[in-house]
Design an enzyme around this catalytic site. Structure first.
Site, mmCIF file in Angstrom:
data_model
loop_
_atom_site.group_PDB
_atom_site.id
_atom_site.type_symbol
_atom_site.label_atom_id
_atom_site.label_comp_id
_atom_site.label_asym_id
_atom_site.label_seq_id
_atom_site.Cartn_x
_atom_site.Cartn_y
_atom_site.Cartn_z
ATOM 1 N N LEU A 34 4.260 -15.613 3.014
ATOM 2 C CA LEU A 34 4.542 -15.254 1.623
ATOM 3 C C LEU A 34 3.361 -14.804 0.607
ATOM 4 C CD1 LEU A 34 7.445 -17.963 1.558
ATOM 5 C CD2 LEU A 34 7.672 -15.508 2.246
ATOM 6 N N THR A 128 0.002 2.348 12.020
ATOM 7 C CA THR A 128 0.154 3.537 10.975
ATOM 8 C C THR A 128 -0.436 4.740 11.453
ATOM 9 O OG1 THR A 128 -0.527 4.074 8.576
ATOM 10 C CG2 THR A 128 -1.937 2.349 9.865
ATOM 11 N N ASP A 129 0.036 6.004 10.502
ATOM 12 C CA ASP A 129 -0.592 7.331 10.969
ATOM 13 C C ASP A 129 -2.038 7.144 10.194
ATOM 14 O OD1 ASP A 129 0.203 7.364 8.378
ATOM 15 O OD2 ASP A 129 1.435 9.066 8.659
ATOM 16 N N GLU A 130 -2.333 6.467 9.452
ATOM 17 C CA GLU A 130 -3.754 6.240 8.567
ATOM 18 C C GLU A 130 -4.710 6.139 9.565
ATOM 19 O OE1 GLU A 130 -3.940 4.689 4.791
ATOM 20 O OE2 GLU A 130 -1.729 5.304 4.360
ATOM 21 N N TYR A 153 -8.074 -0.595 4.627
ATOM 22 C CA TYR A 153 -7.094 -0.749 5.205
ATOM 23 C C TYR A 153 -6.732 -0.136 6.524
ATOM 24 C CZ TYR A 153 -2.028 0.123 6.270
ATOM 25 O OH TYR A 153 -0.814 0.109 6.964
ATOM 26 N N LYS A 157 -6.498 -1.619 10.201
ATOM 27 C CA LYS A 157 -5.503 -1.305 11.301
ATOM 28 C C LYS A 157 -5.768 -0.653 12.463
ATOM 29 C CE LYS A 157 -1.634 -1.701 10.880
ATOM 30 N NZ LYS A 157 -0.610 -3.032 10.966
ATOM 31 N N TYR A 210 -1.762 10.850 -8.621
ATOM 32 C CA TYR A 210 -3.568 10.714 -8.288
ATOM 33 C C TYR A 210 -3.989 12.172 -8.075
ATOM 34 C CZ TYR A 210 -3.135 5.655 -7.182
ATOM 35 O OH TYR A 210 -2.759 4.282 -7.012
ATOM 36 N N GLY A 287 -11.812 8.127 -1.428
ATOM 37 C CA GLY A 287 -11.377 8.416 0.147
ATOM 38 C C GLY A 287 -9.919 8.904 0.140
HETATM 39 P P1 NAD Z 1 4.375 -5.503 2.991
HETATM 40 O O1 NAD Z 1 2.953 -5.295 2.329
HETATM 41 O O2 NAD Z 1 5.531 -4.989 2.399
HETATM 42 O O3 NAD Z 1 4.786 -6.727 3.813
HETATM 43 C C1 NAD Z 1 3.731 -7.460 4.499
HETATM 44 C C2 NAD Z 1 4.368 -8.795 4.685
HETATM 45 O O4 NAD Z 1 3.361 -9.493 5.732
HETATM 46 C C3 NAD Z 1 4.620 -9.701 3.733
HETATM 47 O O5 NAD Z 1 5.863 -10.286 3.836
HETATM 48 C C4 NAD Z 1 3.397 -10.570 3.663
HETATM 49 O O6 NAD Z 1 3.698 -11.947 3.035
HETATM 50 C C5 NAD Z 1 3.300 -10.741 5.139
HETATM 51 N N1 NAD Z 1 1.848 -11.252 5.320
HETATM 52 C C6 NAD Z 1 0.645 -10.679 4.723
HETATM 53 N N2 NAD Z 1 -0.579 -11.708 5.097
HETATM 54 C C7 NAD Z 1 0.173 -12.377 6.198
HETATM 55 C C8 NAD Z 1 -0.645 -13.447 6.864
HETATM 56 N N3 NAD Z 1 -1.747 -13.669 6.890
HETATM 57 N N4 NAD Z 1 0.291 -14.213 7.761
HETATM 58 C C9 NAD Z 1 1.647 -14.225 7.653
HETATM 59 N N5 NAD Z 1 2.272 -13.003 7.095
HETATM 60 C C10 NAD Z 1 1.673 -12.302 6.106
HETATM 61 O O7 NAD Z 1 4.245 -4.282 4.330
HETATM 62 P P2 NAD Z 1 5.375 -3.067 4.827
HETATM 63 O O8 NAD Z 1 5.034 -1.987 4.175
HETATM 64 O O9 NAD Z 1 6.434 -3.827 5.191
HETATM 65 O O10 NAD Z 1 4.320 -2.852 6.500
HETATM 66 C C11 NAD Z 1 4.803 -3.748 7.479
HETATM 67 C C12 NAD Z 1 3.777 -3.406 8.500
HETATM 68 O O11 NAD Z 1 3.999 -1.978 8.888
HETATM 69 C C13 NAD Z 1 2.249 -3.241 8.412
HETATM 70 O O12 NAD Z 1 1.611 -3.711 9.632
HETATM 71 C C14 NAD Z 1 1.958 -1.894 7.994
HETATM 72 O O13 NAD Z 1 0.700 -1.384 8.448
HETATM 73 C C15 NAD Z 1 2.801 -1.103 8.725
HETATM 74 N N6 NAD Z 1 3.216 0.200 8.342
HETATM 75 C C16 NAD Z 1 3.617 0.470 6.904
HETATM 76 C C17 NAD Z 1 4.016 1.644 6.431
HETATM 77 C C18 NAD Z 1 4.692 1.790 5.318
HETATM 78 O O14 NAD Z 1 4.901 2.893 4.737
HETATM 79 N N7 NAD Z 1 5.096 0.782 4.434
HETATM 80 C C19 NAD Z 1 3.997 2.634 7.381
HETATM 81 C C20 NAD Z 1 3.481 2.676 8.691
HETATM 82 C C21 NAD Z 1 3.115 1.212 9.233
HETATM 83 O O1 DAU Z 2 0.874 6.596 6.087
HETATM 84 C C1 DAU Z 2 1.542 5.117 6.232
HETATM 85 C C2 DAU Z 2 1.082 4.340 5.088
HETATM 86 O O2 DAU Z 2 2.068 4.673 3.892
HETATM 87 C C3 DAU Z 2 1.027 2.857 5.510
HETATM 88 O O3 DAU Z 2 0.254 2.546 6.650
HETATM 89 C C4 DAU Z 2 0.510 1.918 4.377
HETATM 90 O O4 DAU Z 2 0.991 0.725 4.655
HETATM 91 C C5 DAU Z 2 1.654 2.453 3.128
HETATM 92 O O5 DAU Z 2 1.041 1.728 1.968
HETATM 93 C C6 DAU Z 2 1.317 3.779 2.721
HETATM 94 O O6 DAU Z 2 0.101 4.216 2.389
HETATM 95 P P1 DAU Z 2 0.043 5.429 1.193
HETATM 96 O O7 DAU Z 2 -1.429 4.987 0.737
HETATM 97 O O8 DAU Z 2 0.010 6.503 1.780
HETATM 98 O O9 DAU Z 2 1.121 4.927 0.380
HETATM 99 P P2 DAU Z 2 1.228 4.964 -1.535
HETATM 100 O O10 DAU Z 2 2.585 4.591 -1.736
HETATM 101 O O11 DAU Z 2 0.180 3.973 -1.874
HETATM 102 O O12 DAU Z 2 0.726 6.237 -1.704
HETATM 103 C C7 DAU Z 2 1.560 7.429 -1.162
HETATM 104 C C8 DAU Z 2 0.569 8.614 -1.812
HETATM 105 O O13 DAU Z 2 0.783 8.725 -3.037
HETATM 106 C C9 DAU Z 2 -0.695 8.613 -1.548
HETATM 107 O O14 DAU Z 2 -1.138 10.138 -1.550
HETATM 108 C C10 DAU Z 2 -1.315 8.019 -2.969
HETATM 109 C C11 DAU Z 2 -0.483 8.721 -4.014
HETATM 110 N N1 DAU Z 2 -0.170 7.834 -5.140
HETATM 111 C C12 DAU Z 2 0.121 6.347 -4.907
HETATM 112 C C13 DAU Z 2 0.238 5.750 -6.028
HETATM 113 C C14 DAU Z 2 0.758 4.042 -5.843
HETATM 114 C C15 DAU Z 2 -0.218 8.538 -6.344
HETATM 115 O O15 DAU Z 2 -0.443 9.654 -6.557
HETATM 116 N N2 DAU Z 2 0.105 7.526 -7.232
HETATM 117 C C16 DAU Z 2 0.502 6.240 -7.420
HETATM 118 O O16 DAU Z 2 0.582 5.388 -8.337
#
Ligand code: NAD
Ligand code: DAU
Length: 347
Positions: A34, A128-130, A153, A157, A210, A287
């Site tokens: 949490l 993630t694809d990152e 990040y 990963k 951005y 970056g």
């Molecule tokens: P999020 O940040 O919304 O949720 C992360 C959750 O992990 C939260 O509930 C947080 O409380 C919990 N957490 C964080 N640190 C913890 C710890 N030390 N112990 C236990 N719980 C902990 O993340 P999300 O967007 O739901 O992403 C989930 C997973 O999917 C991540 O591994 C992320 O790298 C991966 N992922 C996300 C995306 C995306 O677009 N959001 C895309 C590809 C992969």
């Molecule tokens: O590609 C998968 C990843 O997608 C996951 O692994 C990450 O956990 C998830 O957070 C997400 O990463 P991004 O950095 O791609 O997501 P974000 O929503 O932060 O940004 C998406 C794109 O938009 C990126 O090119 C940065 C841009 N951006 C983001 C924010 C927050 C803006 O231009 N303005 C903004 O305010």
């Protein structure tokens, strides 16, 4: 099944999918620390609705003893590991937590899985694809693309992916890994691009894009991701990695414009001006990867998964969810749910 990070964005959607829609018949043990990103209210109704098929344990995956206890107490045979620090911008400002949770936390989970001595059927790691770095104008990431992460990040990963693969090769741990592109949909914390833009646009605040906004992401509706994960967990070959993507490539600026136009078509802005006028170009992310796009033909060919939502249909559903759940937004933004956490889980 141990699900880590189930109170976050994708974890919440996955647990709901697992219990409410999929053919999973076992018990889910959701372990979440949490952090600011985890909201147990998302799943509170499951505690009554599914009886002992849903259990929540507030714990930090960096706490090795706590992790070991959960595996033993609940006789865990399957793990789906979401818990992570997930926001790239936060990792640039303060990388420490990313190293601890994403690398050390994953290591702890793997060690506890190894301690189960053959009783663990699957450790599925969500990535993630990152990890692949950045693409130029053309080309796609495949499962064979070399890792080349840009941010703290994505580097954390990448490290966790390597550990998971190493535990398969060295100790024979049954693992699968999925590397997915950008998700969007219900319950996403409003620091990420899609919910941030929806909410700022509704409140007539600037929409911070951005750089020049030409960066490209490959968007996938979160429930399609959940279906992909469950498909891989059930049918994926142990030791293998699967790319997951949305065929949803779009420049950031175009996506923000799309959100503005859909919102305008749903309700006129209070100031009666097109929401596109709120777009503000701001300093670029250091970056900042230029382009991500996934080749997920392995998952499509071998396991028959493909996305069901288009970007247009998924964004519309997402906007509708945020419009209908203003109270959820207020609570996660106000910190009100922190007191709910204290009341229910004592911290
Ligand atoms: P999020 O940040 O919304 O949720 C992360 C959750 O992990 C939260 O509930 C947080 O409380 C919990 N957490 C964080 N640190 C913890 C710890 N030390 N112990 C236990 N719980 C902990 O993340 P999300 O967007 O739901 O992403 C989930 C997973 O999917 C991540 O591994 C992320 O790298 C991966 N992922 C996300 C995306 C995306 O677009 N959001 C895309 C590809 C992969
Ligand atoms: O590609 C998968 C990843 O997608 C996951 O692994 C990450 O956990 C998830 O957070 C997400 O990463 P991004 O950095 O791609 O997501 P974000 O929503 O932060 O940004 C998406 C794109 O938009 C990126 O090119 C940065 C841009 N951006 C983001 C924010 C927050 C803006 O231009 N303005 C903004 O305010």
């Amino acid at each position: 099944m141990l699900v880590t990070g189930g109170c976050g964005f994708i974890g919440t959607n996955f647990i709901r999918y697992l219990l409410e829609e999929s053919d999973f018949e076992g018990r889910v043990v959701n372990v979440d620390k949490l952090t600011y990103a985890g909201n147990p209210e998302n799943l509170a109704d499951l505690e009554s609705g599914f009886g002992d098929r849903y259990v929540f344990v507030k714990a930090d995956i960096c706490d090795r003893d706590a992790v070991g206890r959960v595996y033993r107490e609940y006789e865990i045979d399957t793990v789906c590991h979401f818990a992570a620090e997930s926001h790239v911008d936060r990792s640039i400002v303060r990388p420490e937590d990313f190293i601890q949770t994403n690398i050390v936390g994953t290591f702890n989970l793997l060690e506890a899985a190894r301690d189960r001595e053959g009783r663990l059927e699957l450790f599925h790691h969500i990535s993630t694809d990152e990890v692949f770095g950045s693409l130029a104008e053309a080309g796609l990431f495949t499962e064979k693309t070399p890792y080349n992460p840009s941010s703290p990040y994505s580097a954390s990963k990448a490290a966790s992916d390597h550990l998971v693969r190493a535990y398969h090769r060295t100790y024979g741990l049954p693992v699968t890994i999925s590397n997915c592109s950008n998700n969007y949909g219900p319950y996403q914390f409003p620091e990420k691009l899609v919910p941030l833009m929806i909410l700022n646009a509704l409140e007539e605040k600037p929409l911070p894009v951005y750089g020049d906004g030409r960066n490209v992401r490959d968007w996938l509706y979160v429930l399609d991701h959940c279906r992909a994960i469950w498909t891989i967990m059930k049918e994926g070959k142990r030791g293998e990695t699967y790319n997951v993507g949305g065929r949803g490539e779009i420049e950031n600026i175009r996506l923000v414009e799309m959100i503005c136009d859909i919102l305008d078509s749903m309700e006129e802005s209070p100031g009666k001006r097109p929401r596109r006028e709120l777009i503000t170009f701001v300093k670029d992310r250091p970056g900042h990867d230029f382009r991500y796009a996934m080749d997920f033909s392995k998952l499509e060919r071998d396991l028959g998964w493909r996305p069901t939502e288009t970007l247009g249909s998924g964004i519309r559903k997402t906007i509708e969810w945020y419009l209908e759940n203003r109270q959820w937004v207020e609570r996660v933004r106000s910190g009100e749910y922190r007191s709910w956490i204290r009341e229910h889980y004592g911290a």
